[in-house]
Design a protein around this motif. Structure first.
Motif: not given
Length: 120
Positions: A82, A13-15, A10-11, A118
């Protein structure tokens, strides 16, 4: 037996939402927790929840971003993550035990881990 799932790439800031399902043994009467292991680091406590779900506790670095919860009817533990940061990258493990705590030795049963990556 505990089976963790939900990890992925996930990038920042993602969840992501991690799940930990119990099989072969109910964990509804156990306290449960999440730990993580990052490359080159020691296993770190992330969050814990009491057997009834009435108490939760988080490491400072995830407070306000992560939420631990459980569904006793489904015998499943969750970790909603989150605002993910690159420093959250690790293999995440769920655990269950009779006692409440932040120390790995507190927990008797462990899942196999799920990788969270991440990217910045």
């Amino acid at each position: 037996q505990l089976q963790a799932s939900g990890g992925g790439l996930v990038q920042a800031g993602g969840s992501l939402r991690l799940s930990c399902a119990a099989s072969g043994r109910t964990v509804s009467s156990y306290s449960m927790g999440w730990f993580r292991l990052a490359p080159g680091k020691e296993r770190e406590f992330v969050a814990a929840i009491s057997w009834g779900g009435y108490r939760t506790y988080y490491v400072d670095s995830v407070k306000g971003r992560f939420t631990i919860s459980r569904d006793s009817a489904k015998d499943t533990l969750y970790l909603q993550m989150n605002g993910l940061k690159p420093e959250d990258t690790a293999v995440y493990y769920c655990a269950a035990g009779e006692s409440w705590g932040t120390v790995p030795a507190t927990y008797r049963y462990w899942g196999q881990g799920t990788l969270v990556t991440v990217s910045s």
